[in-house]
Design a protein around this motif. Sequence first.
Motif, PDB file in Angstrom:
ATOM      1  N   ASN A  11      61.926 122.705  88.565  1.00 41.78           N
ATOM      2  CA  ASN A  11      62.370 122.642  89.961  1.00 41.78           C
ATOM      3  C   ASN A  11      61.316 123.274  90.872  1.00 41.78           C
ATOM      4  O   ASN A  11      60.289 123.796  90.408  1.00 41.78           O
ATOM      5  N   LYS A  12      61.555 123.228  92.187  1.00 39.46           N
ATOM      6  CA  LYS A  12      60.563 123.716  93.147  1.00 39.46           C
ATOM      7  C   LYS A  12      60.207 125.180  92.924  1.00 39.46           C
ATOM      8  O   LYS A  12      59.046 125.578  93.033  1.00 39.46           O
ATOM      9  N   ALA A  13      61.236 126.002  92.612  1.00 42.08           N
ATOM     10  CA  ALA A  13      60.988 127.432  92.397  1.00 42.08           C
ATOM     11  C   ALA A  13      60.078 127.657  91.196  1.00 42.08           C
ATOM     12  O   ALA A  13      59.179 128.512  91.219  1.00 42.08           O
ATOM     13  N   ALA A  14      60.296 126.871  90.129  1.00 37.14           N
ATOM     14  CA  ALA A  14      59.463 126.999  88.923  1.00 37.14           C
ATOM     15  C   ALA A  14      58.032 126.531  89.190  1.00 37.14           C
ATOM     16  O   ALA A  14      57.062 127.150  88.732  1.00 37.14           O
ATOM     17  N   LEU A  23      66.040 125.953  80.613  1.00 36.94           N
ATOM     18  CA  LEU A  23      65.805 127.394  80.710  1.00 36.94           C
ATOM     19  C   LEU A  23      65.919 127.793  82.182  1.00 36.94           C
ATOM     20  O   LEU A  23      65.220 127.258  83.046  1.00 36.94           O
ATOM     21  N   THR A  24      66.819 128.722  82.452  1.00 37.75           N
ATOM     22  CA  THR A  24      67.025 129.223  83.816  1.00 37.75           C
ATOM     23  C   THR A  24      66.507 130.649  83.883  1.00 37.75           C
ATOM     24  O   THR A  24      67.000 131.533  83.186  1.00 37.75           O
ATOM     25  N   PHE A  25      65.495 130.872  84.729  1.00 39.11           N
ATOM     26  CA  PHE A  25      64.842 132.171  84.850  1.00 39.11           C
ATOM     27  C   PHE A  25      65.461 132.947  86.021  1.00 39.11           C
ATOM     28  O   PHE A  25      65.409 132.487  87.164  1.00 39.11           O
ATOM     29  N   GLU A  26      65.992 134.113  85.758  1.00 39.65           N
ATOM     30  CA  GLU A  26      66.492 134.989  86.825  1.00 39.65           C
ATOM     31  C   GLU A  26      65.577 136.207  86.916  1.00 39.65           C
ATOM     32  O   GLU A  26      65.414 136.952  85.944  1.00 39.65           O
ATOM     33  N   ASP A  27      64.980 136.407  88.081  1.00 38.17           N
ATOM     34  CA  ASP A  27      64.052 137.528  88.277  1.00 38.17           C
ATOM     35  C   ASP A  27      64.838 138.834  88.375  1.00 38.17           C
ATOM     36  O   ASP A  27      65.601 139.046  89.311  1.00 38.17           O
ATOM     37  N   VAL A  28      64.663 139.696  87.373  1.00 41.26           N
ATOM     38  CA  VAL A  28      65.370 140.989  87.354  1.00 41.26           C
ATOM     39  C   VAL A  28      64.378 142.147  87.504  1.00 41.26           C
ATOM     40  O   VAL A  28      64.677 143.281  87.132  1.00 41.26           O
ATOM     41  N   ASP A  53      66.428 121.591  92.593  1.00 41.50           N
ATOM     42  CA  ASP A  53      65.356 121.991  93.514  1.00 41.50           C
ATOM     43  C   ASP A  53      65.871 122.934  94.594  1.00 41.50           C
ATOM     44  O   ASP A  53      65.112 123.729  95.155  1.00 41.50           O
ATOM     45  N   GLY A  54      67.160 122.860  94.887  1.00 40.58           N
ATOM     46  CA  GLY A  54      67.740 123.728  95.914  1.00 40.58           C
ATOM     47  C   GLY A  54      68.065 125.127  95.436  1.00 40.58           C
ATOM     48  O   GLY A  54      68.428 125.996  96.240  1.00 40.58           O
ATOM     49  N   LEU A  55      67.932 125.370  94.131  1.00 37.18           N
ATOM     50  CA  LEU A  55      68.244 126.688  93.580  1.00 37.18           C
ATOM     51  C   LEU A  55      67.085 127.657  93.760  1.00 37.18           C
ATOM     52  O   LEU A  55      65.912 127.264  93.702  1.00 37.18           O
ATOM     53  N   ASN A  56      67.412 128.942  93.981  1.00 38.85           N
ATOM     54  CA  ASN A  56      66.369 129.972  94.033  1.00 38.85           C
ATOM     55  C   ASN A  56      65.857 130.322  92.643  1.00 38.85           C
ATOM     56  O   ASN A  56      64.715 130.756  92.486  1.00 38.85           O
TER      57      ASN A  56
END
Length: 349
Positions: A30-33, A102-107, A11-14
């Motif tokens: 997580n919170k960002a998702a 699945l880890t989403f990185e905004d590019v 939850d602490g991850l961006n």
Amino acid sequence: MENSRFDQILDGLNALVIIIDANRRIKFANKAAKKKFGDSVVGESFVRIVRQPDCLAAIDAVMNGEGERRVEITIGASPSATFEININSVGQGASNETRVALTFEDVSQIRDAQLMRSEFVANVSHELRSPLTALAGFIETLSGPAKDDAGARERFLGLMDKEAARMKRLIDDLLSLSKLQGKERIRPSGHVDVHLLVQRVIATLTPISEQEQKSIDFKNNSKITTILGDEDELIQIFHNIIENAIKYGALDTEVSIEISDLDHVAGLDGRVLAASVSDKGAGIAAEDIPRLTERFYRVDKSRSRIKGGTGLGLAIVKHILNRHRGRLQIESEVGAGSTFTIFLPIGEK
């Protein structure tokens, strides 16, 4: 307890993190998702938020033990977001079913920058190729069929001079942009008298205003004598904005310039000097206004080239204002003209 601590870390991850089961059912977000896809996303099918076949195939591959996968997807329409997704197996859940994270990185910004760079190179190539092609054709004609034709020689030399001047303007503007980008984060510290500066710019542009049959009305309602700024760069701003008003206003009309003081402008700190330049031209459609400061964006390409525009003037204005921590406001109505207002923080003396 261990799972709770693990969830708190995620939850602490961006980055957006989603964990799904073998049926592609979302078991954790997580919170960002949740912020991106909605608080109720847990328990729903992953296919509801991502339908791209490449992504689903990569998930199946990881589920089958084929190792980590990485895919890139675009979600949404206007505006869209581009994500790079890392897909990894995270072992088994309570029912011994395989789970995948699945880890989403905004590019999106990276891809937008790459697109802008490629479009910029393509535009520069096109803008330079046109006058170079014309020059090559004139030279070939003067070296061949029109070699001894004095009239043709004079006419072609005049055209060659115009094309060479067009290339010089473009290269000068490109160099200006490059210099500005290099020092955009460094705020200028000089003292500039905007009233005198605008008077100088008007004097410089008087021959063009007379040629274009425009009069210029200048009113200074400001009590401010000087502001913090770079004199040469502010000259560029006012020269560009006033020259555009002269060139694109209707014949036998007036260009109005007015300077005033404002106690506050949204997004700017402290008192502000406002300088507006108004014309009585054809006006600009509402959908074009947000794009006017883009490099090489022109509302009327053919008319802009006839008037000697490079398509970079307002992009330069934007970068200079960014350096001065200022703003540009554009108001226009088709058939009724346009007003460009420059807001500049006064700054501490």
